[in-house]
Scaffold this active site. Structure first.
Site, PDB file in Angstrom:
ATOM      1  N   THR A 117     -13.423  46.078  -0.200  1.00 11.76           N
ATOM      2  CA  THR A 117     -13.835  45.939  -1.600  1.00 11.76           C
ATOM      3  C   THR A 117     -15.346  46.000  -1.766  1.00 11.76           C
ATOM      4  O   THR A 117     -16.092  45.590  -0.860  1.00 11.76           O
ATOM      5  CB  THR A 117     -13.345  44.577  -2.144  1.00 11.76           C
ATOM      6  OG1 THR A 117     -13.955  44.342  -3.414  1.00 11.76           O
ATOM      7  CG2 THR A 117     -13.713  43.423  -1.236  1.00 11.76           C
ATOM      8  N   TYR A 141     -13.590  35.771  -1.964  1.00 17.10           N
ATOM      9  CA  TYR A 141     -12.808  37.013  -1.869  1.00 17.10           C
ATOM     10  C   TYR A 141     -13.588  38.069  -1.089  1.00 17.10           C
ATOM     11  O   TYR A 141     -13.105  38.622  -0.097  1.00 17.10           O
ATOM     12  CB  TYR A 141     -12.453  37.526  -3.278  1.00 17.10           C
ATOM     13  CG  TYR A 141     -11.899  38.920  -3.267  1.00 17.10           C
ATOM     14  CD1 TYR A 141     -10.737  39.213  -2.553  1.00 17.10           C
ATOM     15  CD2 TYR A 141     -12.543  39.960  -3.950  1.00 17.10           C
ATOM     16  CE1 TYR A 141     -10.245  40.509  -2.521  1.00 17.10           C
ATOM     17  CE2 TYR A 141     -12.051  41.250  -3.923  1.00 17.10           C
ATOM     18  CZ  TYR A 141     -10.894  41.522  -3.210  1.00 17.10           C
ATOM     19  OH  TYR A 141     -10.407  42.802  -3.173  1.00 17.10           O
TER      20      TYR A 141
END
Ligand code: UDP
Length: 328
Positions: A117, A141
């Site tokens: 990501t 995250y």
């Protein structure tokens, strides 16, 4: 030459599985159905319900299906949730990936494509963020994915495993044939939320933060159509099969839209003037993050087909209408 897709019943994973099936590639799905859906997996792909971290199960799967390559999507992916539940994110994203990698190395799997990501970068200094920019994640995250990247690189350099790490920017849209789409319950991602507001599925929506140092004060993101992400994965696998070296590549288009741009586009395409409230900033959000796409265009034979925010919104709207009709 079967491909194991973890998280193949989820939003992005199910599009990849459909893309592989469309190209007649044998594929097996492993998903615990915590956020994915059985109906999202095309019938051509066997679905095994289980945990990525279950080493016994994964080792059996790898040998029984003679897996050549693993595409690893199974993960939690909501930035603000990771801020309140870091243990859950490190456990589900990092610890499970370590267990998967153990099984992968023990089975002598050749190729690994990892769903990473742009959140690994944090709040970059440059307008366009390139892969060699120092990664300083702003959320658990992003950190949980960066840790997996690090493990994968170290493990690959000590084994015969070859990988492509794809760092996704903001994925949105749906299969234009509407065979799959984003079905996530209690969705938090911007395009889905705005589309739900347009269709009256929610009363309205919030904009989180209007005081960022960006042209209109709202956060800027690089929105990529999920089908272009599918073709990036297909090309990444073809690249590895062709003898390519391990690589880390951004997946985006190289231009950004603000939250207000997205809201305005959804209003225009849907013809609905839904209610929007301006709120304070959300924890863990960088102001602006847009991909430098030179590496992926150079390394892979990847040409995006849906580099258009309107197409992304149209497909997201069409999928949401279908979902609503199904759930009636
Ligand atoms: N956002 C928003 N309202 C929402 C959902 C998201 O203003 O209901 C903003 C969010 O603060 C961020 C951008 O939209 O600036 C993209 O957020 P999203 O959760 O879609 O993806 P992320 O970039 O966090 O992975």
């Amino acid at each position: 030459m079967t491909i194991l897709v973890t998280g193949g019943a989820g939003y992005i994973g199910s599009h990849i599985v459909q893309g592989l099936v469309d190209r007649q590639q044998p594929v097996v799905v492993l998903d615990n159905l915590s956020t994915g859906f059985r109906h999202a997996v095309p019938p051509e792909a066997p679905l095994i319900v289980g945990e990525v971290g279950d080493e016994g199960l994964v080792s059996r799967l790898l040998s029984e299906h003679r897996i050549e390559a693993v595409m690893h999507f199974a993960a939690s992916s909501v930035v603000p949730d990771s801020v309140t539940n870091p243990l859950g994110y490190y456990s589900n994203n990092t610890v499970s990936s370590l267990a998967l990698l153990k099984s992968v190395v023990a089975a002598g799997i050749k190729y690994f494509v990892f769903s990473s990501t742009a959140a690994v970068y944090g709040n970059p200094d440059n307008q366009l963020v390139a892969e060699d920019q120092i990664a300083r994640p702003m959320s658990p995250y992003g950190a949980s994915k960066l840790m997996t990247e690090t493990m994968l690189r170290d493990i690959a350099s000590a084994s015969s495993l070859k990988y492509v790490i794809l760092r996704y920017f903001n994925v949105a849209g749906a299969d234009p044939k509407l065979r799959t789409g984003q079905s996530t319950r209690a969705a938090t991602h911007l395009v889905k939320v705005a589309v739900q507001a347009a269709l009256g599925i929610r009363a309205g929506m919030d904009i989180f933060g209007t005081d960022y140092p960006t042209p209109d004060g709202t956060c800027v993101r690089d929105y990529i159509h999920v089908c272009d992400l599918v073709s990036a994965h297909i090309e990444a696998l073809a690249y590895l099969r062709g003898g390519g070296n391990s690589a880390t590549l951004n997946c985006g288009y190289g231009h950004g839209y603000s939250v207000r741009d997205v809201v305005d586009t959804v209003r225009r395409i849907s013809g609905t003037d839904f209610a929007v409230a301006e709120r304070s900033r959300r924890a863990g959000d960088p102001a602006s993050i847009v991909a430098d796409t030179r590496a992926i265009r150079r390394v892979l034979s990847w040409t995006p087909a849906f580099d258009n925010l309107e197409a992304i919104v149209q497909h997201a709207l069409a999928w949401e209408r279908k979902l609503t009709a199904q759930n009636r």
